[in-house]
Design a protein around this motif. Structure first.
Motif, PDB file in Angstrom:
ATOM      1  N   CYS A   1      -4.718   1.782  -3.485  1.00  0.00           N
ATOM      2  CA  CYS A   1      -5.031   0.557  -3.438  1.00  0.00           C
ATOM      3  C   CYS A   1      -4.361  -0.567  -1.518  1.00  0.00           C
ATOM      4  CB  CYS A   1      -5.036  -0.638  -4.151  1.00  0.00           C
ATOM      5  SG  CYS A   1      -6.498  -0.376  -5.501  1.00  0.00           S
ATOM      6  N   GLU A   2      -2.737   0.123  -1.166  1.00  0.00           N
ATOM      7  CA  GLU A   2      -2.330  -0.538  -0.350  1.00  0.00           C
ATOM      8  C   GLU A   2      -3.221   0.288   1.005  1.00  0.00           C
ATOM      9  OE1 GLU A   2       1.533  -0.160  -0.952  1.00  0.00           O
ATOM     10  OE2 GLU A   2       1.865  -1.263  -2.780  1.00  0.00           O
ATOM     11  N   LYS A   3      -3.674   1.324   0.888  1.00  0.00           N
ATOM     12  CA  LYS A   3      -3.616   2.215   2.055  1.00  0.00           C
ATOM     13  C   LYS A   3      -5.486   1.184   2.268  1.00  0.00           C
ATOM     14  CE  LYS A   3      -1.539   6.310   0.518  1.00  0.00           C
ATOM     15  NZ  LYS A   3      -2.188   7.889   0.353  1.00  0.00           N
ATOM     16  N   PHE A   4      -5.843   1.615   1.275  1.00  0.00           N
ATOM     17  CA  PHE A   4      -7.364   0.409   1.608  1.00  0.00           C
ATOM     18  C   PHE A   4      -7.100  -0.864   1.916  1.00  0.00           C
ATOM     19  CE2 PHE A   4      -8.466   3.223  -2.159  1.00  0.00           C
ATOM     20  CZ  PHE A   4      -9.776   4.207  -1.614  1.00  0.00           C
ATOM     21  N   ALA A   5      -6.599  -1.105   0.947  1.00  0.00           N
ATOM     22  CA  ALA A   5      -5.668  -2.966   1.712  1.00  0.00           C
ATOM     23  C   ALA A   5      -5.643  -2.652   3.757  1.00  0.00           C
ATOM     24  CB  ALA A   5      -4.970  -3.590   1.267  1.00  0.00           C
ATOM     25  N   ALA A   6      -5.246  -1.486   3.983  1.00  0.00           N
ATOM     26  CA  ALA A   6      -4.661  -1.322   5.152  1.00  0.00           C
ATOM     27  C   ALA A   6      -5.865  -1.128   6.108  1.00  0.00           C
ATOM     28  CB  ALA A   6      -3.044  -0.222   5.626  1.00  0.00           C
ATOM     29  N   ALA A   7      -6.760  -0.243   5.720  1.00  0.00           N
ATOM     30  CA  ALA A   7      -7.843   0.464   6.305  1.00  0.00           C
ATOM     31  C   ALA A   7      -9.171  -1.188   6.303  1.00  0.00           C
ATOM     32  CB  ALA A   7      -8.313   1.427   5.566  1.00  0.00           C
TER      33      ALA A   7
END
Lengths: 295, 410
Positions: free
Chosen positions: B167-173
């Motif tokens: 989820c953190e990766k998606f938030a960064a994207a």
């Protein structure tokens, strides 16, 4: 037989003429009111056997947060809906001019009242919709952060009331427009000669003559606010988490909706709503009766 | 007067003729709530049934899907058809308790359904009797956008911890890790059910929906604690949108994951997704070692107690329960048959995955609003929605649910 008829014709005839109406009124209004009061003392799912529980439904109601939310929203509706009366008056006065094509403008202003409430609700929910709604994008442009009005328990009721005001203002406007037609021109002339104009003219000459229209406008607005159901149902279904419920919607939700199997509890809410309406209705009837007898 | 008499005579004759015509056929009235695709599939099935039983005329009376849920209460008592659609589990309990549905255990007995429909039998049973016949179910799980995963550089997770860290990766994207639309409430009940099933297991979840566990129990709080981990990464305005609007976010790649039922695949594909970029995964494990239970809501057909043509209605139930009929209907609609001898089309990866997910599952839950009684379902789902918007209110929400539990299950 015919002697009896002859002797009492004048007394019997009105009742005969009233009979069909009274009959319908009894069957569709009076009897259901008492049935609802009766059902409110039962625990009943609408399908099986009903169980007498006395006032337990009302006791539960007193301790029900959702009931107070609905009650509070009903009060907000009642207060804010009253804005329709001055707003309708303003538009009516503005439109009460003799310019060519005025009928067209009048009908355009009247248009929202012609549209079904369901359509009004849908239009406003798109208007507020996150990401693509006009209002949402406007807020985003102004403040840098969009607010989904219908998903926020702080604004949702106001958002729905704004949608409801739109057709209600049009309704009040048409009431005042017909009222303005009946304003006596000689009194206006006389007031002009005496130097009245602007606000004083409105307040002391026009408004007193519009009293019957104002009375009807207030009545329909109060009733409209108390029975607000369709907009809540269409725009939010009572959500988010029940924060936009009003009493009529809560009643429907408890008794008849997808998850509602509590006829007794729903009826108890209906009785409370009826009692609130009765306060206003008896006030109106009392005023009408007073006006009639004074004449 | 003569003309009038003639007209009346002609009318009577016409009426006699029409009754004579239908006297050869027995009418079977069927009230249903199908959307267009399932409707066409059921009409095809009815045509088969009528071809095999030329003396029966099935009259399908189709309702609007949402309107049906309230209409059924009126027509069951006022003008009962011979067959009616409904749902399994606690959802049918009010009608069973009120004596509005007929006991059809004999159909199960004579057609040998107890074995063929074993997976759905428990959800059709109240007081040791069966009250209807299931004809379809579908899996729930996580549908995801493979392009969004690739763009954010995330791997498809196998555990809950991986899912959360993704989820953190998606938030960064700039992508929502999880999307949902809670305007109609029920989509978020799917999230709760899975978190509950994965955190505390099937038996505990069933006890919870049956009202045997207090909502203030620490184990309930553990479920909400897991939920809180993904809330910051969930679509922000979910309370204002319907599930279809959230589906659009997944299709557009603005969201990566969606906890949904298999019926949503049609919507994803209408939006332009294909088998290439739409993925399905089983909801990942949270507490290690808990047997994997799945969510599989079952749709059913019942005989109302007021049915006039019970004999033929039972014949129709046995027909709908048969392997051939279920294969045909579910292939057309893209759902899973409840009859274990039916087959699933091998070219639909979502159905194949769903079939595997369900057949390998330890147990099947219906859905929160079918496992829990109607009132509790409503209060519960509102509580979930409030929690998603205001996670800090969790204690107040759970107190409220506990109060409702004490009242509803007495």
């Amino acid at each position: 037989m015919s002697a009896l008829w002859k002797a009492n014709q004048r007394r019997i005839a009105p009742w005969l003429f009233l009979a069909p109406g009274l009959f319908m009124f009894m069957i569709y209004v009076i009897i259901p009111i008492f049935q609802s009061i009766w059902v409110s003392f039962y625990d009943w799912d609408g399908l099986g056997a009903a169980r007498w529980i006395g006032t337990a439904n009302y006791i539960e109601l007193v301790d029900d947060d959702a009931f107070y939310t609905s009650l509070k929203n009903n009060v907000i509706w009642l207060v804010l809906y009253m804005l329709a009366v001055p707003a309708g008056l303003m538009i009516a006065i503005f439109l009460n001019q003799t310019i060519s094509g005025m009928r067209l403008y009048k009908s355009l202003f009247f248009f929202p009242f012609v549209i079904s409430q369901v359509v009004v609700g849908l239009m406003f929910s798109w208007f507020y919709a996150p990401n693509f709604g006009l209002f949402y994008n406007l807020l985003e442009w102004l403040t840098g952060k969009g607010t989904a009005v219908l998903a926020d328990d702080r604004y949702v009721t106001y958002g729905i009331i704004a949608a409801g005001l739109w057709p209600q203002i049009a309704y009040v406007m048409i009431l005042y427009l017909t009222g303005l037609n009946n304003v006596a021109p000689d009194q206006v002339e006389a007031a002009r000669l005496d130097g009245a104009k602007g606000w004083r003219m409105l307040w002391y000459v026009i408004l007193p003559q519009l009293r019957p229209a104002t009375f009807i406008a207030v009545v329909v607005t109060v009733i409209g606010a108390l029975r607000s159901f369709d907009l809540v149902s269409i725009m939010t279904n009572g959500g988010p988490y029940g924060s936009s419920r009003v009493l009529s919607f809560y009643m429907y939700e408890q008794a008849l909706s997808e998850y509602g199997y509590r006829m007794g509890y729903g009826a108890a809410i209906a009785v409370v709503l009826f009692a609130i309406m009765m306060i206003f209705i008896s006030g109106f009837i009392w005023k009408m009766w007073r006006d009639e007898t004074e004449r | 007067m003569v003309h009038l008499a003639k007209g009346a005579l002609a009318l009577t004759a016409a009426l006699l003729l029409s009754t004579a015509a239908s006297a050869q056929q027995r009418v079977l009235k069927y009230n249903a709530d199908y959307d267009p695709i399932p409707l066409a599939a059921m009409e095809a099935l009815i045509a088969d049934f009528e071809a095999a039983n030329p003396d029966i005329d099935v009259q399908l009376n189709n309702f609007d899907h949402e309107g049906y849920k309230t209409a059924i209460r009126n027509f069951l008592t006022a003008d009962a058809p011979d067959l009616a659609n409904w749902y399994a589990g606690n959802r049918m309990a009010p009608f069973v308790a009120a004596g509005q549905f007929m006991d059809v255990s004999d159909v199960w007995e004579s057609a040998g359904l107890g074995d063929d429909l074993a997976s759905a039998k428990a959800s059709m049973t109240i007081d040791g009797k069966q009250w209807g016949v299931p004809y379809t179910y579908y899996q729930w799980g996580i549908y995801f956008n493979k392009d969004a995963y690739a763009a954010a550089g995330a791997e498809v997770p196998t555990t809950w911890a991986e899912f959360v860290s993704n989820c953190e990766k998606f938030a960064a994207a700039g992508v929502d890790c999880l999307t949902t639309g809670s305007k109609a409430l029920w989509p978020i009940a799917g999230i709760f059910d899975y978190l509950s099933l994965r955190t505390n297991g099937y038996e505990w979840h069933m006890d919870l929906t049956a009202g045997k566990v207090e909502w203030t129990d620490p184990k309930v709080k553990a479920v909400f604690a897991e939920w809180a981990k993904i809330l910051p990464y969930t679509t922000a305005n979910h309370a204002a949108i319907d599930w279809q609007d959230a589906a659009a976010l997944l299709v557009q790649g603005k969201a990566a994951n969606y906890v949904m039922g298999n019926f949503a695949v049609g919507t994803f594909k209408e939006g332009g997704m294909t088998n290439e970029n739409l993925g399905f995964m089983i909801f990942p494990e949270i507490t290690p070692g808990i047997p994997r239970a799945e969510e599989a809501p079952t749709d059913t057909i019942h005989i109302p107690a007021g049915a006039k043509n019970v004999e033929d209605a039972k014949a129709f139930l046995a027909f709908v329960a048969s392997a051939e009929a279920q294969t045909k209907w579910n292939t057309a609609v893209g759902q899973l048959p409840t009859n274990k001898n039916s087959s699933v089309p091998a070219d639909d990866p979502f159905l194949v995955a769903g079939f595997e997910a369900l057949s390998g599952a330890y147990a099947l839950a219906q859905f929160f609003d079918r496992d829990a009684p109607a009132e509790m379902a409503k209060v519960g789902m509102e509580g979930f929605q409030e929690f998603m918007v205001k996670p800090d209110n969790v204690d107040a929400i759970l107190d409220r649910l506990e109060k409702a539990r004490a009242r509803i299950y007495k």
